[in-house]
Write a protein that holds these residues in place. Structure first.
Motif, short mmCIF file in Angstrom:
data_model
loop_
_atom_site.label_atom_id
_atom_site.label_comp_id
_atom_site.label_asym_id
_atom_site.label_seq_id
_atom_site.Cartn_x
_atom_site.Cartn_y
_atom_site.Cartn_z
N UNK A 139 0.81 -1.01 0.03
CA UNK A 139 0.14 -0.01 -0.13
C UNK A 139 0.94 1.15 0.16
N UNK A 140 0.39 2.45 -0.17
CA UNK A 140 0.96 3.77 -0.24
C UNK A 140 0.88 4.56 1.02
N UNK A 141 0.29 4.01 2.24
CA UNK A 141 0.15 4.62 3.20
C UNK A 141 0.39 3.84 4.28
N UNK A 142 1.25 4.43 5.38
CA UNK A 142 1.17 3.77 6.63
C UNK A 142 1.49 4.88 7.78
N UNK A 156 -8.32 -0.82 -2.22
CA UNK A 156 -7.52 -1.96 -1.77
C UNK A 156 -8.17 -2.75 -0.97
N UNK A 157 -8.21 -4.18 -1.02
CA UNK A 157 -8.83 -4.99 -0.09
C UNK A 157 -7.77 -5.71 0.89
N UNK A 158 -7.86 -5.39 2.15
CA UNK A 158 -6.93 -6.16 3.07
C UNK A 158 -7.35 -7.43 3.45
N UNK A 159 -6.37 -8.34 3.02
CA UNK A 159 -6.93 -9.89 3.35
C UNK A 159 -6.35 -10.02 4.84
N UNK A 160 -6.63 -11.34 5.24
CA UNK A 160 -6.42 -11.84 6.65
C UNK A 160 -4.64 -12.06 6.81
N UNK A 161 -4.23 -12.20 5.68
CA UNK A 161 -2.65 -12.28 5.39
C UNK A 161 -1.97 -11.06 5.78
N UNK A 162 -2.65 -10.14 5.10
CA UNK A 162 -2.41 -8.75 5.30
C UNK A 162 -2.31 -8.04 6.78
N UNK A 163 -3.73 -8.63 7.34
CA UNK A 163 -3.69 -8.21 8.81
C UNK A 163 -3.02 -8.87 9.70
N UNK A 164 -2.55 -10.00 9.57
CA UNK A 164 -1.61 -10.65 10.13
C UNK A 164 -0.29 -10.36 10.29
N UNK A 165 0.12 -10.05 9.01
CA UNK A 165 1.50 -9.48 8.99
C UNK A 165 1.60 -7.90 9.48
N UNK A 166 0.64 -7.17 9.47
CA UNK A 166 0.66 -5.84 10.13
C UNK A 166 0.54 -5.92 11.61
N UNK A 167 -0.37 -6.99 12.27
CA UNK A 167 -0.26 -7.32 13.64
C UNK A 167 0.98 -7.76 13.96
N UNK A 201 -10.40 6.21 1.49
CA UNK A 201 -9.53 5.23 1.12
C UNK A 201 -9.34 3.94 2.11
N UNK A 202 -9.17 2.91 1.60
CA UNK A 202 -9.19 1.59 2.62
C UNK A 202 -8.44 1.78 3.60
N UNK A 203 -8.74 1.31 4.78
CA UNK A 203 -8.16 1.75 5.94
C UNK A 203 -8.02 0.43 7.01
N UNK A 204 -7.15 0.34 7.60
CA UNK A 204 -6.99 -0.81 8.67
C UNK A 204 -6.22 -0.26 9.85
N UNK A 205 -6.46 -0.37 10.90
CA UNK A 205 -5.81 0.05 12.42
C UNK A 205 -5.81 -1.12 13.27
N UNK A 206 -4.53 -1.17 13.90
CA UNK A 206 -4.24 -2.24 15.06
C UNK A 206 -3.67 -1.60 16.00
N UNK A 207 -3.60 -2.18 17.39
CA UNK A 207 -2.91 -1.63 18.46
C UNK A 207 -1.45 -1.93 18.51
N UNK A 208 -0.69 -1.17 19.09
CA UNK A 208 0.67 -1.42 19.62
C UNK A 208 0.64 -1.64 20.97
N UNK A 255 -1.34 1.69 15.02
CA UNK A 255 -0.72 1.46 13.65
C UNK A 255 -1.74 1.49 12.57
N UNK A 256 -1.77 2.43 11.67
CA UNK A 256 -2.68 2.61 10.65
C UNK A 256 -2.12 2.27 9.09
N UNK A 257 -2.77 1.66 8.34
CA UNK A 257 -2.43 1.11 7.20
C UNK A 257 -3.49 1.56 6.19
N UNK A 258 -3.40 2.13 5.04
CA UNK A 258 -4.13 2.71 4.19
C UNK A 258 -3.64 3.00 2.72
N UNK A 259 -4.36 2.99 1.67
CA UNK A 259 -4.05 3.48 0.67
C UNK A 259 -4.65 4.67 -0.46
#
Length: 458
Positions: A75-78, A167-178, A141-148, A158-162
């Motif tokens: 993605x293009x945004x973190x 963009x569709x965040x898959x379970x693999x993406x979410x696990x990697x970000x976590x 924009x597609x948006x995903x957030x997780x706690x540190x 930690x925020x991830x977006x494009x």
């Protein structure tokens, strides 16, 4: 490493190739691309682990995270927002890619009032308000957030977006970000522990230096004085205190038997406070007092003049000194004394088998410029015992939370003076009983000093 995010082109490559290839070749290409992407992701995660093992600068480590996450997910945004230990947003540690968006968003976060409140990071409702702020900035924009998180405490978000593509965040993406967020939590916790270690090392150095100063203040042995036995010891606490005792001949020019039979000053004191400042102040007082002893003045005049000399230095440091000053004449066995609000020494009378307190009126050293002191005197008899001590003895706390107190000390002195014939034996027994009261594996809260003077029998 470039700050430009990596955008996977595996789908486009597969599309172009599949238009010109057989189904078998298309499948092989897809598997190759997936294998390469998996290998790349493993290398990116391994790079974070390597940096985590070897990093010494948390800020540099945090700079590395958004770039890796962008490449890892494609993605293009973190955006990484760490929190201080008190739960407030750590503005100076916020990291983001792409850089051209970071300044305006950081200004939005800077002006976010909830983020400056203590405990913000531990309040789920206020965290949701922060999430809404970030989401409003990136619009649709597609948006995903997780706690540190580290040790059960929220250390950041930690925020991830494009910004420019659906963009569709898959379970693999979410696990990697976590996984990355968890590694960041470990890094933040490690840095906190490292800072604590540095702090305690600094404290330990101060305690060591203070202990050296204090040990140099106290006599390394008791002098020989005609007709009496002396024993003295300071039991240091975990923190260095300001305990002080000393023995000084009023005529140091004398030598041999003349010195032993001359008048001696015996003093015990305590600077209010602990650590190196207390030790340094007691060093200053020691020098002034030794100069005053040479004047040969009576104890009340000694304390009066000492108070005048030390007043300015003590008032500037906002500390005061308790001090009991006495002088002993071996020929007459007369003890003169004056007290500047110190714990009165205890005199055990050998004939009467009773204990009296040696006390006289007087204010703390450094409290008032016109303080006056009263001189008392007592004629000692053969077998009499005097115990000088600091408040670290009577204020020592036992296993039940009870203080050692003066009443208990009086009873133990009476018991020890009746049972033992030597001053060192009396002192050893008093410390033995104090240690039993406090507990073998427990530290004293304050230094405990005791000096025992026993008049020898004929």
């Amino acid at each position: 490493m470039s700050n430009k995010p990596y955008i996977s082109d595996s789908k486009e490559s597969f599309k172009n190739f599949s238009e010109q290839s057989s189904p078998y070749e298309s499948l092989r290409l897809l598997l190759d691309n997936l294998s390469k992407e998996q290998k790349r992701n493993q290398e990116l995660l391994a790079s974070i682990s390597y940096v985590l093992r070897s990093f010494t600068n948390l800020d540099r480590f945090l700079e590395f995270i958004p770039v890796v996450v962008s490449r890892l997910v494609g993605v293009k945004g973190t955006l990484l927002i760490p929190f201080h230990i008190d739960g407030t947003v750590s503005i100076e540690q916020i990291q983001m890619v792409p850089l051209n968006y970071s300044e305006s968003l950081i200004n939005e976060i800077l002006n976010f009032p909830l983020g400056h409140e203590r405990g913000f990071g531990s309040d789920p409702n206020r965290l949701k308000e922060l999430d809404k702020l970030i989401q409003s900035f990136i619009l649709n924009s597609p948006f995903f957030v997780t706690s540190v998180v580290a040790r059960g405490k929220e250390r950041g978000r930690l925020y991830v977006f494009d910004l420019n593509s659906p963009f569709v965040f898959s379970n693999i993406h979410r696990r990697n970000v976590q996984l990355v967020a968890d590694l960041v939590g470990v890094a933040i916790e490690y840095d906190l522990l490292f800072q604590q270690i540095k702090y305690y090392e600094s404290v330990e150095r101060q305690v060591s230096i203070g202990g050296e100063i204090q040990s140099q203040l106290l006599p390394d042995h008791c002098p020989v004085i005609k007709g009496v036995e002396l024993a003295a010891h300071c039991r240091p606490a975990f923190q260095v205190g300001g305990d002080y005792y000393d023995f000084m001949p009023t005529k140091p020019e004398l030598t041999g038997k003349a010195k032993e039979g001359g008048r001696w000053a015996l003093v015990v004191g305590d600077v209010m406070g602990k650590g190196i400042p207390a030790c340094l102040l007691m060093t200053m007082l020691r020098g002034m007092l030794r100069a005053e002893v040479l004047t040969g003045l009576p104890p009340d005049r000694i304390l009066h003049d000492l108070n005048q000399l030390a007043l300015d230095d003590l008032s500037q440091s906002h500390r005061f000194v308790t001090l009991f000053y006495s002088d002993f004449d071996p020929e007459s066995r007369k003890l003169r004394f004056a007290n500047a609000a110190h714990n009165p020494p205890l005199l055990w009378r050998s004939k009467q088998k009773e204990i009296i307190r040696l006390d006289s009126l007087g204010l703390l050293i450094g409290l008032e410029s016109e303080a006056e002191y009263v001189c008392g005197e007592v004629l000692l008899d053969y077998g009499d015992v005097i115990l000088y001590y600091t408040d670290g003895v009577t204020e020592a706390m036992g296993l039940t939370g009870e203080r050692f107190n003066e009443k208990r000390l009086i009873a133990l002195l009476d018991e020890s003076a009746r049972k033992f014939s030597k001053s060192q034996e009396i002192l050893d027994n008093l410390f033995y009983r104090l240690d039993r009261f406090v507990g073998i594996n427990h530290h004293l809260e304050d230094d405990a000093s005791m000096v025992v003077l026993k008049v020898q029998n004929q």
